[in-house]
Structure formats: C-alpha cells, structure tokens
Design a protein around this motif. Structure first.
Motif, PDB file in Angstrom:
ATOM      1  N   GLU A  80       0.727  -1.194   0.202  1.00  0.00           N
ATOM      2  CA  GLU A  80       0.063  -0.161   0.179  1.00  0.00           C
ATOM      3  C   GLU A  80       0.758   1.231   0.069  1.00  0.00           C
ATOM      4  O   GLU A  80       0.469   2.236  -0.579  1.00  0.00           O
ATOM      5  CB  GLU A  80      -0.785   0.101   1.260  1.00  0.00           C
ATOM      6  N   LEU A  81       2.075   1.045   0.680  1.00  0.00           N
ATOM      7  CA  LEU A  81       2.792   2.378   0.623  1.00  0.00           C
ATOM      8  C   LEU A  81       3.775   2.839  -0.455  1.00  0.00           C
ATOM      9  O   LEU A  81       4.034   3.800  -0.730  1.00  0.00           O
ATOM     10  CB  LEU A  81       3.883   2.122   2.036  1.00  0.00           C
ATOM     11  N   THR A  87      -4.206   0.022  -2.849  1.00  0.00           N
ATOM     12  CA  THR A  87      -4.945   0.337  -1.780  1.00  0.00           C
ATOM     13  C   THR A  87      -5.367  -0.784  -0.787  1.00  0.00           C
ATOM     14  O   THR A  87      -5.506  -1.999  -1.512  1.00  0.00           O
ATOM     15  CB  THR A  87      -6.198   1.115  -2.188  1.00  0.00           C
ATOM     16  N   LEU A  88      -5.840  -0.696   0.216  1.00  0.00           N
ATOM     17  CA  LEU A  88      -6.503  -1.606   1.028  1.00  0.00           C
ATOM     18  C   LEU A  88      -7.810  -1.672   1.116  1.00  0.00           C
ATOM     19  O   LEU A  88      -8.555  -0.499   1.433  1.00  0.00           O
ATOM     20  CB  LEU A  88      -6.019  -1.453   2.492  1.00  0.00           C
ATOM     21  N   SER A  89      -8.793  -2.593   0.799  1.00  0.00           N
ATOM     22  CA  SER A  89     -10.266  -2.559   0.833  1.00  0.00           C
ATOM     23  C   SER A  89     -10.767  -2.592   2.107  1.00  0.00           C
ATOM     24  O   SER A  89      -9.817  -2.733   3.047  1.00  0.00           O
ATOM     25  CB  SER A  89     -10.769  -3.601  -0.067  1.00  0.00           C
ATOM     26  N   HIS A  90     -12.255  -2.473   2.392  1.00  0.00           N
ATOM     27  CA  HIS A  90     -12.675  -2.776   3.518  1.00  0.00           C
ATOM     28  C   HIS A  90     -12.385  -4.117   4.299  1.00  0.00           C
ATOM     29  O   HIS A  90     -12.351  -4.042   5.665  1.00  0.00           O
ATOM     30  CB  HIS A  90     -14.187  -2.595   3.331  1.00  0.00           C
ATOM     31  N   HIS A  95      -6.111  -4.048  -3.276  1.00  0.00           N
ATOM     32  CA  HIS A  95      -6.593  -3.816  -4.593  1.00  0.00           C
ATOM     33  C   HIS A  95      -5.825  -3.259  -5.237  1.00  0.00           C
ATOM     34  O   HIS A  95      -5.154  -1.946  -4.819  1.00  0.00           O
ATOM     35  CB  HIS A  95      -7.962  -2.948  -4.101  1.00  0.00           C
ATOM     36  N   PHE A  96      -5.410  -3.539  -6.453  1.00  0.00           N
ATOM     37  CA  PHE A  96      -4.379  -3.262  -7.350  1.00  0.00           C
ATOM     38  C   PHE A  96      -5.114  -2.436  -8.435  1.00  0.00           C
ATOM     39  O   PHE A  96      -5.568  -3.389  -9.152  1.00  0.00           O
ATOM     40  CB  PHE A  96      -3.093  -4.059  -7.806  1.00  0.00           C
ATOM     41  N   ARG A  97      -5.091  -1.376  -8.588  1.00  0.00           N
ATOM     42  CA  ARG A  97      -5.724  -0.323  -9.757  1.00  0.00           C
ATOM     43  C   ARG A  97      -7.201  -0.939  -9.495  1.00  0.00           C
ATOM     44  O   ARG A  97      -7.947  -1.156 -10.682  1.00  0.00           O
ATOM     45  CB  ARG A  97      -5.063  -0.873 -10.880  1.00  0.00           C
ATOM     46  N   GLY A  98      -7.958  -1.118  -8.636  1.00  0.00           N
ATOM     47  CA  GLY A  98      -9.234  -1.074  -8.497  1.00  0.00           C
ATOM     48  C   GLY A  98      -9.792  -2.718  -8.598  1.00  0.00           C
ATOM     49  O   GLY A  98     -10.884  -2.948  -8.473  1.00  0.00           O
ATOM     50  N   ASN A 115      -4.023 -13.827  -2.751  1.00  0.00           N
ATOM     51  CA  ASN A 115      -3.649 -12.141  -2.538  1.00  0.00           C
ATOM     52  C   ASN A 115      -3.340 -11.872  -1.176  1.00  0.00           C
ATOM     53  O   ASN A 115      -3.931 -12.416  -0.212  1.00  0.00           O
ATOM     54  CB  ASN A 115      -5.318 -11.553  -2.806  1.00  0.00           C
ATOM     55  N   PRO A 116      -2.331 -11.109  -0.995  1.00  0.00           N
ATOM     56  CA  PRO A 116      -1.724 -10.935   0.279  1.00  0.00           C
ATOM     57  C   PRO A 116      -2.816 -10.426   1.083  1.00  0.00           C
ATOM     58  O   PRO A 116      -3.538  -9.475   0.932  1.00  0.00           O
ATOM     59  CB  PRO A 116      -0.481 -10.112   0.233  1.00  0.00           C
TER      60      PRO A 116
END
Length: 224
Positions: A80-81, A87-90, A95-98, A115-116
């Motif tokens: 994520e950084l 991004t991280l989802s809920h 999530h990579f590019r949605g 998926n990690p």
C-alpha cells in the motif's frame, strides 16, 4: 562489487540489480603507472528506466530496514505504501488498480497467486525479503496474464547476516500484538537463515466492535 587485476588499481562498485535481471557491466581499471593520472567520472541516476513502458521500483534490504516498522510489518502495508495504485479494501485485501485479484507475487522466481492479506492468507513477511521489485505496467511475458502489477521478491541469504539476527515486538490496542525474530549465518559452503513470527489481533473486521466476542485471531509463521 570488487574488481582487481595485476598492474591496475582496484575498483569498487555499488549497484542494485532487480531479481533475475540480466546486466552487462563494463569496468575500466586505471593502470598502475609511475606518472600521475586523473580520472573524471560522470554518471546520472534515475528511478525510471526509459526503456520500459511501465514503472518499476526496487527496494533493497537496506532501504526496507530504513522504513518505519509499521510500513514493513506485513506485505499488505508495504504494498500500500510503495506500489503505485495499490490500496487496502474494507476487508484488508490488497486492491491493485481497483481489482482485488490483480497483484501477482513472484518469490525467487516462483509464482504465487494468493492475494496477500494481513490475517487471512499465508503472505510472506517483508522481514525475509532481500529485495522486492514492484512493477506496474509493461509487464514481461514471464509474469503471465496479470494486468495489474507484479511484486518480484528475492529472499535473504544467511551468508549476508554473518551470524547475526534481529528481534521485533509490537503492541497496540484491541489485542494488536506481534513478535518476530530472525537469524542467519554460514557453515562452510552452506548458508542458513530462519525466521519466525507470532501475532494476535482483535481487529480482524473493519470497523472493530468494542465487545466483539468472536473477532479475535492468532497467527504463527515460519521460514527456513
């Protein structure tokens, strides 16, 4: 890299090579002559390779160690950084590019499609990484038909630790505790490296509930 030859001055080079990247390096050594010589070297460095259509970012072990501990605690936090578009989802999946299934992991050249996730999947710890290369776009055919991005990982060698190791401990609210340790060295021709970690957390679901009775988990991970 250390280069020496009879009749020439010794040269030392520092370079970072991406995992499984083929590199041709030309080395010029200054001859040992009686007269005085001056050599002027000019070089430019860029994070972006103009020969690639996508971006890539390589992190070495030294750069990983310079990051704050929460950023390299797990693969999800590191991705994520560092990785563009991640991004991280809920549910704390990457999530990579949605797209939740668009991040492709390679560990020492072996493909892993999991998926990690911080708690629910067997993701390798960044503590065992010697280097990690994040690629987003312009992916080579060797990485398969994954359209989001690639995390290309090379693991640590015990020979580089020379009989040393480290211990990391973390505490937080909502039963957020973790402990990890690693050690490595060499015995003759063989190198050895071991890593182990354990954690417990009351933050498996977002948002956490103060008096949640079944929202507690424990995890143990080991690498040799």
């Amino acid at each position: 890299m250390h280069v020496e030859a009879s009749g020439f001055f010794v040269s030392n080079y520092d370079l970072a090579v991406r995992p499984r990247q083929a590199v041709v390096l030309s080395v010029e050594l200054a001859p040992r002559l009686s007269e005085k010589q001056e050599v002027e070297v000019r070089a430019e460095y860029t994070d972006l390779d103009p020969g690639q259509t996508g971006s890539a970012r390589l992190l070495t072990r030294q750069q990983l160690d310079e990051l704050p501990w929460p950023a390299r605690k797990d693969v999800a936090s590191l991705t994520e950084l560092i990785a563009p578009g991640a991004t991280l989802s809920h549910d704390n999946f990457i999530h990579f590019r949605g797209n939740e299934l668009s991040l492709h992991q390679f560990i020492n050249g072996v493909s892993f499609l999991d998926n990690p996730q911080v708690h629910f999947s067997p993701a390798a710890s960044p503590q065992i990484f010697d280097s990690v290369n994040f690629l987003s776009g312009g992916l080579a055919a060797e990485f398969g038909n994954r359209f989001g991005g690639v995390m290309d990982i090379a693991t640590r060698s015990g020979r580089s630790l020379d009989g040393h190791g480290s211990v990391n401990a973390g505490v937080g609210t909502a039963l957020n505790r973790d402990l990890s340790a690693d050690y490595g060295g060499a015995a003759g021709r063989w190198g050895y490296y071991c890593f182990a970690s354990t954690s417990e957390s009351g933050r498996y679901l977002n948002p956490p509930i103060r008096n949640e009775l079944h929202d507690i988990g424990y995890g143990v991970e080991g690498t040799a």
